[in-house]
Design a protein around this motif. Structure first.
Motif, PDB file in Angstrom:
ATOM      1  N   LEU A 210      37.572 -99.341 -84.773  1.00  0.00           N
ATOM      2  CA  LEU A 210      36.317 -99.194 -85.289  1.00  0.00           C
ATOM      3  C   LEU A 210      35.681-100.538 -85.125  1.00  0.00           C
ATOM      4  CD1 LEU A 210      37.739 -97.635 -88.747  1.00  0.00           C
ATOM      5  CD2 LEU A 210      36.700 -96.660 -86.884  1.00  0.00           C
ATOM      6  N   THR A 229      39.187 -87.053 -92.181  1.00  0.00           N
ATOM      7  CA  THR A 229      39.180 -88.013 -93.140  1.00  0.00           C
ATOM      8  C   THR A 229      40.181 -87.764 -94.125  1.00  0.00           C
ATOM      9  OG1 THR A 229      37.379 -87.094 -94.249  1.00  0.00           O
ATOM     10  CG2 THR A 229      36.785 -88.972 -92.798  1.00  0.00           C
ATOM     11  N   LEU A 239      38.843 -95.147 -92.473  1.00  0.00           N
ATOM     12  CA  LEU A 239      37.867 -94.459 -92.006  1.00  0.00           C
ATOM     13  C   LEU A 239      36.778 -94.369 -92.893  1.00  0.00           C
ATOM     14  CD1 LEU A 239      36.717 -93.375 -89.047  1.00  0.00           C
ATOM     15  CD2 LEU A 239      37.854 -91.195 -90.117  1.00  0.00           C
ATOM     16  N   LYS A 240      36.975 -93.945 -94.002  1.00  0.00           N
ATOM     17  CA  LYS A 240      36.112 -93.549 -95.063  1.00  0.00           C
ATOM     18  C   LYS A 240      35.260 -94.644 -95.440  1.00  0.00           C
ATOM     19  CE  LYS A 240      38.221 -89.556 -97.571  1.00  0.00           C
ATOM     20  NZ  LYS A 240      38.777 -89.321 -98.913  1.00  0.00           N
ATOM     21  N   SER A 243      32.807 -95.811 -92.448  1.00  0.00           N
ATOM     22  CA  SER A 243      31.736 -94.896 -92.115  1.00  0.00           C
ATOM     23  C   SER A 243      30.549 -94.945 -92.858  1.00  0.00           C
ATOM     24  CB  SER A 243      32.589 -93.213 -92.234  1.00  0.00           C
ATOM     25  OG  SER A 243      32.826 -92.798 -93.495  1.00  0.00           O
ATOM     26  N   TYR A 246      27.537 -95.609 -91.267  1.00  0.00           N
ATOM     27  CA  TYR A 246      27.009 -94.743 -90.214  1.00  0.00           C
ATOM     28  C   TYR A 246      26.608 -93.259 -90.727  1.00  0.00           C
ATOM     29  CZ  TYR A 246      28.545 -98.697 -87.485  1.00  0.00           C
ATOM     30  OH  TYR A 246      28.949-100.023 -86.944  1.00  0.00           O
ATOM     31  N   VAL A 248      27.637 -89.662 -90.921  1.00  0.00           N
ATOM     32  CA  VAL A 248      28.587 -88.685 -90.993  1.00  0.00           C
ATOM     33  C   VAL A 248      28.184 -87.211 -91.132  1.00  0.00           C
ATOM     34  CG1 VAL A 248      30.810 -88.308 -92.213  1.00  0.00           C
ATOM     35  CG2 VAL A 248      30.083 -90.599 -92.338  1.00  0.00           C
ATOM     36  N   ILE A 276      31.249 -88.866 -86.465  1.00  0.00           N
ATOM     37  CA  ILE A 276      30.407 -90.166 -87.303  1.00  0.00           C
ATOM     38  C   ILE A 276      29.631 -90.640 -85.850  1.00  0.00           C
ATOM     39  CG2 ILE A 276      30.557 -92.305 -88.297  1.00  0.00           C
ATOM     40  CD1 ILE A 276      33.460 -91.452 -89.293  1.00  0.00           C
TER      41      ILE A 276
END
Length: 279
Positions: A210, A229, A239-240, A243, A246, A248, A276
């Motif tokens: 990431l 997710t 990740l949530k 993200s 950006y 999704v 994503i």
């Protein structure tokens, strides 16, 4: 019509191509398929150059060797192995001898032959680097559909492809431009597939990837990340949170028959597949 990989790669994206490819940038000069796997993405994406990387050296060695051959030459090489070992859906002893010989010789033709007769056509190595999938009795064999896919796949591996077997942190992104695109389909942190059941993908790996994508974004390089997710009642909070910076895209995916979904047992739980992007 999308061409399908001759490898049955866990988590392969062939079933999602109709949803994913329309979301890709247009007029890509350099496509980087950072976790290339079965090559479903790179093989079906238009780009001037395709840099395909995967840490699995045996898979990359297979691609490099196929790139030197015609489809018919590749098929004939595999048939030679099949006939030499008497491979079939029922010859367990022939399979075991092939597996032993592959682990000793590590040649591309033995690798593909052993994979096509392994349980569920899966690829798995132990900590010593030995292929250790059991025999795919009554199910796995080098069947006509696989033969056709291998020929088409091999004939499609032109000089636009470059293959590397690096850890993603070692990959050289220096030549990418604003027209380049980096696609990432890493192992999923919250699944328990063969590729990460023994710590093959950790939280440290997740965070490093990431951070790498953040760096590419700061340079104006487009990226797309495939992941989940939520799956089997578990949630990837790392990740949530990341993200939120950006775009999704939520995809429609059915993984009820996939090996890692079976290991998660809770088939009624929601699986949220996402793509994503930074564009």
């Amino acid at each position: 019509m999308y061409l399908k990989s001759p490898l049955n790669y866990t988590g392969g994206k062939h079933r999602l191509l109709k949803q994913l490819l329309p979301l890709f940038p247009q007029d890509i000069d350099i496509l980087v398929d950072l976790f290339a796997g079965g090559l479903d993405i790179a093989f079906n994406t238009k780009a001037e150059r395709k840099l395909c990387n995967d840490k699995e050296t045996s898979v990359i060695d297979l691609y490099k060797n196929l790139q030197k051959l015609t489809g018919e030459e590749a098929h004939e090489a595999i048939m030679c192995v099949v006939e030499s070992y008497g491979l079939s859906k029922t010859n367990a002893e022939g399979y075991k001898q092939l597996r032993e010989d592959y682990n000793r010789l590590k040649s591309w033709d033995l690798f593909y032959a052993v994979v096509t007769h392994a349980f569920s056509y899966q690829i798995r190595f132990n900590k010593s680097g030995e292929f250790n999938m059991p025999f795919g009795k009554d199910r796995s064999w080098y069947n006509p559909a696989l033969q056709k896919r291998l020929v088409e796949f091999t004939d499609g591996l032109d000089n636009s492809y470059t293959f590397t077997d690096l850890d993603f942190r070692e990959f050289d992104f220096s030549k990418l431009t604003a027209d380049s695109f980096v696609y990432c389909d890493p192992p999923y942190l919250i699944t328990t597939a063969a590729y990460n059941e023994k710590g093959g993908w950790t939280e440290e790996d997740e965070c490093d990837l990431l951070s790498l994508l953040d760096e590419l974004n700061s340079r104006g390089v487009k990226f797309g990340l495939s992941n989940v997710t939520e799956i089997g009642g578990r949630s990837n909070e790392i990740l949530k949170e990341w993200s939120k910076k950006y775009t999704v895209h939520t995809l429609k995916a059915d993984y009820s028959n996939c090996s890692y979904q079976k290991k998660d047992h809770n088939k009624k739980a929601v699986t949220k597949e996402v793509f994503i992007t930074n564009y």
